[in-house]
Design an enzyme around this catalytic site. Structure first.
Site, PDB file in Angstrom:
ATOM      1  N   LYS A   1       0.822  -1.208   0.000  1.00  0.00           N
ATOM      2  CA  LYS A   1       0.000   0.000   0.000  1.00  0.00           C
ATOM      3  C   LYS A   1       0.865   1.272   0.000  1.00  0.00           C
ATOM      4  CE  LYS A   1      -3.629  -2.258   2.711  1.00  0.00           C
ATOM      5  NZ  LYS A   1      -4.601  -2.032   3.793  1.00  0.00           N
TER       6      LYS A   1
ATOM      7  N   TYR B   1     -12.428  -2.455  -2.738  1.00  0.00           N
ATOM      8  CA  TYR B   1     -12.951  -2.486  -1.369  1.00  0.00           C
ATOM      9  C   TYR B   1     -14.480  -2.404  -1.349  1.00  0.00           C
ATOM     10  CZ  TYR B   1      -8.233  -1.976   0.594  1.00  0.00           C
ATOM     11  OH  TYR B   1      -6.929  -2.179   0.971  1.00  0.00           O
TER      12      TYR B   1
ATOM     13  N   PHE C   1     -15.385   4.077   7.885  1.00  0.00           N
ATOM     14  CA  PHE C   1     -13.979   4.416   7.616  1.00  0.00           C
ATOM     15  C   PHE C   1     -13.659   4.469   6.120  1.00  0.00           C
ATOM     16  CE2 PHE C   1     -14.036  -0.245   8.271  1.00  0.00           C
ATOM     17  CZ  PHE C   1     -13.415  -0.696   7.104  1.00  0.00           C
TER      18      PHE C   1
ATOM     19  N   ASN D   1      -1.712  -0.159   7.369  1.00  0.00           N
ATOM     20  CA  ASN D   1      -1.181  -1.460   7.795  1.00  0.00           C
ATOM     21  C   ASN D   1      -0.307  -2.105   6.715  1.00  0.00           C
ATOM     22  OD1 ASN D   1      -3.180  -2.152   6.042  1.00  0.00           O
ATOM     23  ND2 ASN D   1      -4.408  -3.326   7.490  1.00  0.00           N
TER      24      ASN D   1
ATOM     25  N   HIS E   1      -1.963  -5.331   1.858  1.00  0.00           N
ATOM     26  CA  HIS E   1      -3.255  -6.014   1.776  1.00  0.00           C
ATOM     27  C   HIS E   1      -3.030  -7.404   1.210  1.00  0.00           C
ATOM     28  CE1 HIS E   1      -7.401  -6.968   0.695  1.00  0.00           C
ATOM     29  NE2 HIS E   1      -6.876  -7.448  -0.434  1.00  0.00           N
TER      30      HIS E   1
ATOM     31  N   GLU F   1      -9.780 -10.446  -6.689  1.00  0.00           N
ATOM     32  CA  GLU F   1      -8.799  -9.356  -6.631  1.00  0.00           C
ATOM     33  C   GLU F   1      -7.730  -9.511  -7.712  1.00  0.00           C
ATOM     34  OE1 GLU F   1      -7.649  -9.583  -2.519  1.00  0.00           O
ATOM     35  OE2 GLU F   1      -9.572  -8.786  -1.844  1.00  0.00           O
TER      36      GLU F   1
END
Ligand code: CMP
Length: 153
Positions: free
Chosen positions: A9, A49, A57, A112, A115, A126
């Protein structure tokens, strides 16, 4: 051999951690079979997503994921979907155990670093969003015979 989608990310790029974290997957014996650098657009973020679009969020997640380029990859290996998720640790870096990627490098729920697909279905979905079949390069490492016994394959 299973495949999983792994995306480094924007925080991973900005912090110069792509190489170090990619090495952890290589050192584990996982095979890199596809790789590309791109900028996630808001439309692509909503597609990737989709299950989070209605969550409180999501707006912040979209801003974050579109803020700098990402590196999209596919890894293959035995039980690779679970193995990569275990290597990442809990979603929040604050909860992830030391020794996991997030436990060692992240203190955030949103930022984080990486992914990874959470199931066979999401891996297929994905991978299909980011890659075409011709982007995949399956290969047999010369050292494969030193990574697993034939009876384990
Ligand atoms: P990822 O594994 O890419 O899946 C969805 C992402 O949304 C997750 O990692 C985090 O980056 C982000 N995320 C999940 N939960 C929250 C939350 N409560 N607040 C902000 N971001 C979140």
């Amino acid at each position: 051999m299973d495949r999983t989608f792994v995306m480094f990310k924007p925080d991973c790029l900005e912090r110069g951690l792509v190489g170090r974290i990619l090495s952890r997957f290589e050192e584990k014996g996982l095979r890199l079979v596809a790789m590309k650098m791109l900028r996630v657009t808001p439309a692509l973020a909503r597609q990737h997503y989709a299950e989070h679009v209605e969550k409180p969020f999501y707006h912040s997640l979209e801003e974050f994921i579109t803020a700098a380029p990402v590196v999209a990859t596919v890894f293959s290996g035995p039980e690779v979907i679970r193995v990569v998720r275990d290597m990442l640790g809990a979603t929040s870096g604050l909860n992830a155990l030391p020794g996991t990627i997030r436990g060692d490098h992240s203190s955030s729920r949103q930022m984080n670093l990486v992914h990874a697909s959470d199931s066979l279905e999401s891996a297929k979905r994905e991978i299909g969003i980011y890659f075409t079949p011709s982007d995949m390069h399956d290969w047999d490492p010369a050292l494969a015979c030193w990574l697993q016994a034939p009876s384990e394959a």
